[in-house]
Enzyme design. Structure first.
Site, PDB file in Angstrom:
ATOM      1  N   GLY A  75       7.430   1.985  -6.582  1.00  0.00           N
ATOM      2  CA  GLY A  75       6.795   1.054  -5.642  1.00  0.00           C
ATOM      3  C   GLY A  75       6.898   1.660  -4.265  1.00  0.00           C
ATOM      4  O   GLY A  75       6.891   2.874  -4.122  1.00  0.00           O
TER       5      GLY A  75
ATOM      6  N   CYS B 145       4.411   4.145  -0.247  1.00  0.00           N
ATOM      7  CA  CYS B 145       3.687   5.422  -0.398  1.00  0.00           C
ATOM      8  C   CYS B 145       3.026   5.608  -1.764  1.00  0.00           C
ATOM      9  O   CYS B 145       1.812   5.547  -1.876  1.00  0.00           O
ATOM     10  CB  CYS B 145       4.622   6.588  -0.102  1.00  0.00           C
TER      11      CYS B 145
ATOM     12  N   ARG C  31       8.267  -2.904   0.704  1.00  0.00           N
ATOM     13  CA  ARG C  31       6.822  -2.833   0.478  1.00  0.00           C
ATOM     14  C   ARG C  31       6.554  -2.528  -1.000  1.00  0.00           C
ATOM     15  O   ARG C  31       7.108  -1.601  -1.555  1.00  0.00           O
ATOM     16  CB  ARG C  31       6.206  -1.743   1.369  1.00  0.00           C
TER      17      ARG C  31
END
Ligand SMILES: NC(=O)c1ccc[n+]([C@@H]2O[C@H](COP(=O)([O-])OP(=O)(O)OC[C@H]3O[C@@H](n4cnc5c(N)ncnc54)[C@H](O)[C@@H]3O)[C@@H](O)[C@H]2O)c1
Length: 446
Positions: free
Chosen positions: A268, A271, A341
């Site tokens: 995850g 990037c 993120r």
């Protein structure tokens, strides 16, 4: 005269790059459009968690007692334009909403805000991860907008730092790749990177498209390796094999190697997922989509892992999450970071909550960011508190702290001694000896 450097965009990449450039001896000015970040950084405080970064920053930020004073921050493009000989663009390049493609808005804004202030020779160096072809387009835009005209040049210098090791990776990169269109740009970048090159970092000089592609292809390779072992985990589950043993055994082959072969809930972060999708989208625009159709499978294997983890947990608690308490250990996408993120851990936690469980999360550094992204999950101040009354404990980010948990002590907090290891990073015997049922992706139930 030593080069003066600006770093535009002071997030995970930019803040680290700015501090590292000051460490290498340059005068550095960092710029961001978020005033709170600039305020914090100016006091030598880091707006995110990255091991060693705050110390590095404090060693150089002007105004911090004992600091070299080589590093300052601003939100003024005019000041940046006047100050810098070299301007590194480190802004974010997220996935476009509702599309696979890369959102280039921030890079375009950065170049368009900086260019009108470039009145003397300057080198603008893109570090953000961008679709191939962007540098050519941005070079033309720079020539159009910069008063210095052809004396304002562009170079592309992709970044390979790993969150969690960002300081080390920036100061001692395993390679430096630059895409340039003139000897002058190469000379400037050789001066910027003289110290790591002297220490032995390979320096690869190439053209714009190759430099851009090096980054996206490296990320695609890493994503493929992770999805490969996760696909093997699926086959192991179907066939009754053990993916951990399998990974160990194939990893002894030097051509394969052991790294990035830990099966689990997948990759995850800010990037890999968006970079492989943007790469597919760009290949489609270039008419080379067939070359990258395998990345669609890499992506879907990866996303399947999250759903599979949810199923494994549901099965473990008896087929339904209703009325069950689930403890989730880990919220960040990887250990030694506060970055949540596109975090697989939080994605799994959210899905389980939506299916009716009461989910309590603990993460050593990611609590604040997790709470902002998933405010409806419950959060506990320690792993032990998160586990209180749990019918299942899910290990979803491989923090060292979780490997060092005492299964006996934790066992006294839970309703049921049931641990599900989403990262294949715990020692099954250790947990089983303390009376736990241990289950993991791609491993036999025992
Ligand atoms: N995080 C990593 O590990 C990593 C590694 C290699 C490459 N990259 C690439 O580096 C780039 C940045 O990633 P990140 O993780 O640091 O993102 P980030 O979101 O942490 O940081 C980006 C920063 O840019 C600022 N910004 C946005 N628009 C701006 C503008 N017009 N002017 C000035 N500042 C602006 C934002 O406020 C933010 O602070 C991305 O392209 C990413 O793919 C990241």
């Amino acid at each position: 005269m030593a080069l003066k450097i600006t770093v535009i965009g002071t997030g995970y990449l930019g803040a680290t790059h700015a501090a590292a450039m000051a460490e290498l001896g340059f005068e550095v000015l960092g710029l961001d459009i978020v005033p709170e970040k600039i305020a914090m950084l100016s006091e030598g405080r880091v707006p995110m968690y990255e091991p060693g970064l705050e110390d590095l920053l404090k060693r150089h930020v002007a105004g911090v007692p004992g600091a070299t004073g080589r590093l300052r921050f601003t939100s003024s493009y005019e000041e940046a334009g006047q100050f810098g000989d070299v301007h590194f663009i480190c802004v974010n390049t997220p996935q476009k909403h509702g599309e696979y493609a890369c959102d280039m808005r921030h890079v375009d804004n950065a170049v368009e805000s900086l260019a009108p202030h470039l009145r003397r020779p300057a080198l603008v160096v893109g570090k953000s991860t961008v679709p191939v072809g962007s540098a050519d387009r941005l070079a033309a835009r720079l020539a159009e907008l910069a008063p210095a005209g052809a004396d304002a040049e562009l170079a592309w210098n992709p970044e390979f730092l790993r969150e969690g090791f960002a300081v080390e990776d920036t100061l001692h990169p395993d390679r430096i790749v630059i895409g340039v269109t003139s000897d002058k740009s190469e000379k400037v970048l050789r001066e910027v990177y003289a110290t790591p090159v002297a220490e032995g970092s390979p320096f690869v000089v190439t053209d714009f498209p190759t430099a851009e592609l090096v980054k996206t292809s490296a990320n695609s390779f890493l994503a493929t390796k992770i999805s490969f072992i996760n696909a093997m985990a699926e086959v192991c589950e179907a066939a009754g094999g053990d993916v951990v043993k399998l990974a160990e055994a194939i990893g002894y082959d030097e051509r394969i190697g052991k790294k990035f072969l830990r099966a689990g809930i997948g990759f995850g972060g800010g990037c890999l997922p968006k970079d492989i999708r943007a790469f597919m989208a760009r290949a489609g625009e270039l008419g080379a989509d067939q070359a990258l159709t395998f990345l669609r499978e890499v992506d879907s294997i990866n996303m399947r892992r999250r759903g599979h983890m949810v199923e494994l947990a549901r099965d473990a608690v008896g087929g339904s999450f209703l009325g069950k308490r689930v403890a989730v250990l880990g919220a960040t996408f990887k250990p030694d970071s506060d970055d949540v993120r596109d975090s697989p851990a939080l994605n799994v936690a959210g899905q389980i909550q939506l299916q009716g469980a009461q989910v309590t999360v603990f993460d050593p550094k990611g609590m604040e960011n997790a709470r902002a992204l998933f405010p409806t999950l419950a959060y506990a101040p320690t792993a032990l508190e998160a586990a209180r009354g749990a019918h299942a404990v899910l290990h979803l980010t491989e923090w060292r702290e979780f490997r060092e948990l005492d299964p006996v002590g934790l066992g006294e907090m839970v309703a049921e001694r049931r641990i599900l290891d989403g990262r294949n990073a715990l020692d099954p015997d250790y947990w089983r000896d303390a009376g736990w049922t241990y289950r993991a992706l791609g491993r036999p139930m025992a």
